[in-house]
Design an enzyme around this catalytic site. Structure first.
Site, PDB file in Angstrom:
ATOM      1  N   GLY A  60       1.084  11.923  21.794  1.00  0.00           N
ATOM      2  CA  GLY A  60       1.075  10.833  20.818  1.00  0.00           C
ATOM      3  C   GLY A  60      -0.388  10.589  20.448  1.00  0.00           C
ATOM      4  N   ALA A  61      -0.695  10.588  19.146  1.00  0.00           N
ATOM      5  CA  ALA A  61      -2.108  10.613  18.729  1.00  0.00           C
ATOM      6  C   ALA A  61      -2.978   9.520  19.370  1.00  0.00           C
ATOM      7  CB  ALA A  61      -2.187  10.579  17.203  1.00  0.00           C
ATOM      8  N   ASP A 248      -0.189  11.630  12.878  1.00  0.00           N
ATOM      9  CA  ASP A 248      -1.255  12.221  13.702  1.00  0.00           C
ATOM     10  C   ASP A 248      -2.575  12.267  12.957  1.00  0.00           C
ATOM     11  OD1 ASP A 248       0.894  12.948  15.625  1.00  0.00           O
ATOM     12  OD2 ASP A 248      -0.844  13.930  16.539  1.00  0.00           O
TER      13      ASP A 248
END
Ligand code: MRU
Length: 346
Positions: A60-61, A248
């Site tokens: 997860g960014a 992202d």
């Protein structure tokens, strides 16, 4: 990150801490083991943090950015140097190792830039190490605060009774904070709105089935799991009020890179007149890129497509492709929700 989640009159407290700094170690909740087991890793070497990011033990960014920053802080504690110049040279190797993990998540490079600036500003070596640990903690706080704020802005877009389709995993696990797309849903739920979630399983690595379902269950938010291929069916049946996804990396013109399959959802949403929202902190924006075609797309092992959790599902030797992200052009996006508010024009 301890989240206080008051809703429907009860005060529930849940703890989802995917990344933490604990006594000069990085503590990670191993997301590859979820939902079967909650296993925590205690890492003392920045190379192990880099490997954990590559292997998606943390993903997860925003969470990658936070883990990367703590990894660099660990690296700083490991460096032996006589002078600041020598220290900074060795620190560049740490930046390279951490930066070579996952190329699409902009938050990782945002974190590296902040850590580099903090190192340059600091005085002697003793001060440098402390400054880098403090900066990593500040990055964590800032990501958590941004996701809390954007969740509040996004929740204003949701009405009582809405069914929200979401993709991949964008909750506390993905952000080391409140969540992006899932944060919006959590916030609306906290406001007492009756929100149902349609969560896509998200092939190949099943972040929706394994992680989003785990988080929503933990928070008692009603949801239904669907395969990625069912999204068009439910939209055509009028069963989807809106789609909300994370990001992202977002280019200057509003094109968005997000988990593979996001573009398909955006095209389907356009066809069915369903609003398509993207929720992301400003640390996900990359204003150096004029448009999404310049966003680097991570290519992962074909084994993730030919196997599910280590089990082969295709004949041995099958050729497979595995781009981890796709780009949704801004013309398909109804609005981008950030901690600064909701932006509809790109
Ligand atoms: O490959 P992953 O699991 O790191 O991909 C995660 C996503 O695509 C999320 O939507 C994105 O990072 C933004 S949400 C926090």
């Amino acid at each position: 990150m301890r989240l206080r989640l008051p809703w429907t009159g009860n005060v529930s407290e849940i703890t989802i801490a995917p990344v933490a700094w604990r006594e000069d170690r990085v503590r990670l909740l191993d997301q590859t083991k979820l939902p079967q087991a909650e296993v925590y890793l205690e890492l003392e070497d920045y190379h192990d943090v880099a490997l954990a990011i590559v292997e998606m033990k943390v993903r997860g960014a925003p969470a990658i950015g936070v883990a990367g920053a703590y990894g660099i802080a660990l690296g700083a504690l490991q460096i032996m140097a006589e002078t600041k110049r020598e220290f900074l040279t060795k620190l560049e190797d740490v930046f390279t190792t951490i930066g070579n993990t996952r190329p699409t998540a902009r938050n990782l490079f945002h974190a590296i830039e902040r850590m580099r600036e903090a190192a340059e500003k600091a005085g002697d070596i003793a001060e440098l190490r402390g400054a880098l640990v403090d900066e990593a903690k500040a990055i964590h706080r800032d990501e958590a605060e941004a996701s809390r704020k954007l969740s509040g802005h996004g929740a204003e877009l949701l009405k009582n009774g809405d069914t929200v389709l979401t993709h991949c995993n964008t909750g506390p696990l993905a952000t080391a904070g409140y969540g992006t797309a899932l944060g919006v849903i959590i916030h609306a739920h906290q406001q007492g709105k009756k929100i149902k979630v349609l969560a896509t399983e998200t092939r190949p690595l099943l972040q929706g089935a394994r992680l989003t379902a785990w988080e929503l269950k933990k928070m008692s938010i009603p949801f239904t799991l669907i395969t990625d291929t069912m999204a068009g069916y439910f939209m055509s049946q009028g069963k989807v009020s809106c789609v909300i996804v994370g990001a992202d990396r977002i280019a200057a013109n509003g094109d968005v890179a997000n988990k593979i399959g996001t573009y398909t959802l955006a095209v389907l949403a356009k066809e069915h007149g369903v609003p398509f929202y993207v929720a992301a902190p400003t640390s996900t924006f990359d204003l150096s890129l004029p448009s999404g075609d310049r966003i680097p797309i991570e290519r992962r092992s074909p084994d993730e497509v030919t196997h599910i959790q280590g089990m082969p599902i295709a004949p041995a030797g099958t050729d497979a492709e595995n781009p981890a992200f796709d780009v949704t052009p801004h013309r398909l996006i109804s609005a981008i929700i950030t901690e600064k508010g909701v932006r509809r024009e790109f």
